[in-house]
Design an enzyme around this catalytic site. Structure first.
Site, PDB file in Angstrom:
ATOM      1  N   SER A  59      90.155 -76.422  17.038  1.00  0.00           N
ATOM      2  CA  SER A  59      91.159 -76.577  15.978  1.00  0.00           C
ATOM      3  C   SER A  59      91.461 -78.046  15.715  1.00  0.00           C
ATOM      4  O   SER A  59      91.841 -78.425  14.595  1.00  0.00           O
ATOM      5  CB  SER A  59      92.440 -75.826  16.333  1.00  0.00           C
ATOM      6  OG  SER A  59      93.033 -76.361  17.507  1.00  0.00           O
ATOM      7  N   LEU A  81      78.300 -72.329  -2.547  1.00  0.00           N
ATOM      8  CA  LEU A  81      79.100 -73.359  -1.892  1.00  0.00           C
ATOM      9  C   LEU A  81      80.587 -73.042  -1.945  1.00  0.00           C
ATOM     10  O   LEU A  81      81.302 -73.144  -0.935  1.00  0.00           O
ATOM     11  CB  LEU A  81      78.812 -74.713  -2.549  1.00  0.00           C
ATOM     12  CG  LEU A  81      79.488 -75.947  -1.967  1.00  0.00           C
ATOM     13  CD1 LEU A  81      79.177 -76.114  -0.494  1.00  0.00           C
ATOM     14  CD2 LEU A  81      79.067 -77.191  -2.748  1.00  0.00           C
ATOM     15  N   ARG A  83      82.083 -70.358  -2.013  1.00  0.00           N
ATOM     16  CA  ARG A  83      82.494 -69.206  -1.204  1.00  0.00           C
ATOM     17  C   ARG A  83      83.117 -69.658   0.112  1.00  0.00           C
ATOM     18  O   ARG A  83      83.781 -68.866   0.788  1.00  0.00           O
ATOM     19  CB  ARG A  83      81.293 -68.291  -0.931  1.00  0.00           C
ATOM     20  CG  ARG A  83      80.802 -67.555  -2.168  1.00  0.00           C
ATOM     21  CD  ARG A  83      79.583 -66.715  -1.866  1.00  0.00           C
ATOM     22  NE  ARG A  83      79.895 -65.627  -0.942  1.00  0.00           N
ATOM     23  CZ  ARG A  83      78.975 -64.847  -0.393  1.00  0.00           C
ATOM     24  NH1 ARG A  83      77.692 -65.044  -0.664  1.00  0.00           N
ATOM     25  NH2 ARG A  83      79.324 -63.874   0.422  1.00  0.00           N
ATOM     26  N   HIS A  84      82.878 -70.912   0.490  1.00  0.00           N
ATOM     27  CA  HIS A  84      83.517 -71.461   1.686  1.00  0.00           C
ATOM     28  C   HIS A  84      84.910 -71.925   1.267  1.00  0.00           C
ATOM     29  O   HIS A  84      85.097 -73.004   0.715  1.00  0.00           O
ATOM     30  CB  HIS A  84      82.656 -72.589   2.257  1.00  0.00           C
ATOM     31  CG  HIS A  84      81.338 -72.097   2.763  1.00  0.00           C
ATOM     32  ND1 HIS A  84      81.140 -71.716   4.066  1.00  0.00           N
ATOM     33  CD2 HIS A  84      80.174 -71.865   2.114  1.00  0.00           C
ATOM     34  CE1 HIS A  84      79.894 -71.279   4.211  1.00  0.00           C
ATOM     35  NE2 HIS A  84      79.292 -71.363   3.044  1.00  0.00           N
ATOM     36  N   ARG A  85      85.897 -71.085   1.540  1.00  0.00           N
ATOM     37  CA  ARG A  85      87.195 -71.207   0.890  1.00  0.00           C
ATOM     38  C   ARG A  85      88.137 -72.223   1.531  1.00  0.00           C
ATOM     39  O   ARG A  85      89.094 -72.649   0.898  1.00  0.00           O
ATOM     40  CB  ARG A  85      87.871 -69.825   0.828  1.00  0.00           C
ATOM     41  CG  ARG A  85      87.108 -68.838  -0.053  1.00  0.00           C
ATOM     42  CD  ARG A  85      87.833 -67.526  -0.186  1.00  0.00           C
ATOM     43  NE  ARG A  85      87.929 -66.811   1.059  1.00  0.00           N
ATOM     44  CZ  ARG A  85      86.976 -66.022   1.555  1.00  0.00           C
ATOM     45  NH1 ARG A  85      85.837 -65.875   0.898  1.00  0.00           N
ATOM     46  NH2 ARG A  85      87.123 -65.381   2.684  1.00  0.00           N
ATOM     47  N   ARG A 176      74.696 -72.274   6.603  1.00  0.00           N
ATOM     48  CA  ARG A 176      73.881 -72.788   5.498  1.00  0.00           C
ATOM     49  C   ARG A 176      72.754 -73.734   5.926  1.00  0.00           C
ATOM     50  O   ARG A 176      71.846 -73.992   5.135  1.00  0.00           O
ATOM     51  CB  ARG A 176      74.781 -73.499   4.487  1.00  0.00           C
ATOM     52  CG  ARG A 176      75.906 -72.628   3.940  1.00  0.00           C
ATOM     53  CD  ARG A 176      75.396 -71.360   3.289  1.00  0.00           C
ATOM     54  NE  ARG A 176      76.490 -70.644   2.597  1.00  0.00           N
ATOM     55  CZ  ARG A 176      76.334 -69.597   1.823  1.00  0.00           C
ATOM     56  NH1 ARG A 176      75.121 -69.092   1.640  1.00  0.00           N
ATOM     57  NH2 ARG A 176      77.371 -69.009   1.238  1.00  0.00           N
TER      58      ARG A 176
END
Length: 249
Positions: A59, A81, A83-85, A176
């Site tokens: 973290s 790309l 979609r990686h929020r 990816r």
């Protein structure tokens, strides 16, 4: 003709690894204080950060943020790309893209798999040229760009500014940078990694946090029988070469 995908690391958190280390020390260092940030040295980073990350305490990576410019990829790629929020994106408006019917590869991405088939390649280029011409004809007839763009293929080139923290980048690379990822988003991922590897402030975290595809992160390929032959060896060798690289002058 389009020059392919360009990825550039344009900005990042000041003293990124010092920031992450300082944040980590709050958990167990009795002498921790706000002012200690200015006293964090390279030795402190090397002493504490690999150990903390080795425990799986990731973290802390969220305290370092990187911003990249991505140019020349298709909207097929950009759809994947975004979609990686856990990230921030700003993308070129499709209302104002440059269209060149005389050189369709300036406007569109055409996969090598198509280019290797000359007859098919010519059909693709012809169709793309017609799409540009119909776009322009529609716009000249009074159709707004918002509606005229509906005729354009997903292959149209785009530009983005992408900001992610290091923890989300690790997740992104895990999925990816894998050889089974679609070729264009995979190219973006590896070029992001290369940009990190060129930077003295950031390079060590590639090894310490195992920034790379999931086979690097986990020590085995989670794709199982879907793994391409020889992929794991190729990927590990590529990652090790990158993680140990020095910036070129």
């Amino acid at each position: 003709m389009g020059d392919g995908i360009k990825v550039t690391l344009v900005n990042y958190t000041k003293k990124p690894l010092e920031t992450v280390t300082w944040a980590a020390l709050i958990s167990y260092w009795d002498e921790w204080e706000t002012e200690a940030f200015e006293r964090i040295s390279d030795r402190d980073v090397e002493m504490h950060l690999p150990k903390v990350l080795g425990y799986g305490h990731e973290s802390i990576l969220e305290h370092a943020v990187l911003t990249f410019a991505v140019e020349g990829c298709s909207r097929v790629c950009s759809h994947q790309l975004v979609r990686h929020r856990i990230a921030s994106y700003t993308q070129q408006s499709q209302r104002y893209i440059k269209l060149n019917p005389d050189d369709v590869e300036e406007t569109f991405v055409i996969p090598e798999d198509v280019k290797n088939r000359p007859k098919l390649y010519e059909k693709w280029k012809r169709l793309m040229k017609e799409a540009i011409e119909l776009y322009e004809e529609s716009h000249n007839a009074g159709v707004h760009q918002e509606d005229a763009r509906f005729i354009l293929p997903q292959a149209v080139r785009t530009k983005l500014v992408v900001t992610m923290n290091l923890r989300e980048l690790k997740h992104f690379f895990g999925l990816r940078a894998c050889e089974r990822a679609q070729w264009e988003i995979r190219e973006v991922a590896w070029k992001m990694l290369e940009e990190i590897a060129k930077n003295d402030d950031l390079r060590p975290v590639i090894k310490w946090a195992k920034l790379g595809p999931r086979c690097v992160q986990l020590g085995y390929c989670p794709e199982g029988e879907l793994m391409p032959p020889g992929c794991w060896k190729r990927t590990k060798e590529k990652w090790k070469a990158l993680a140990g690289s020095k910036p070129t002058v």
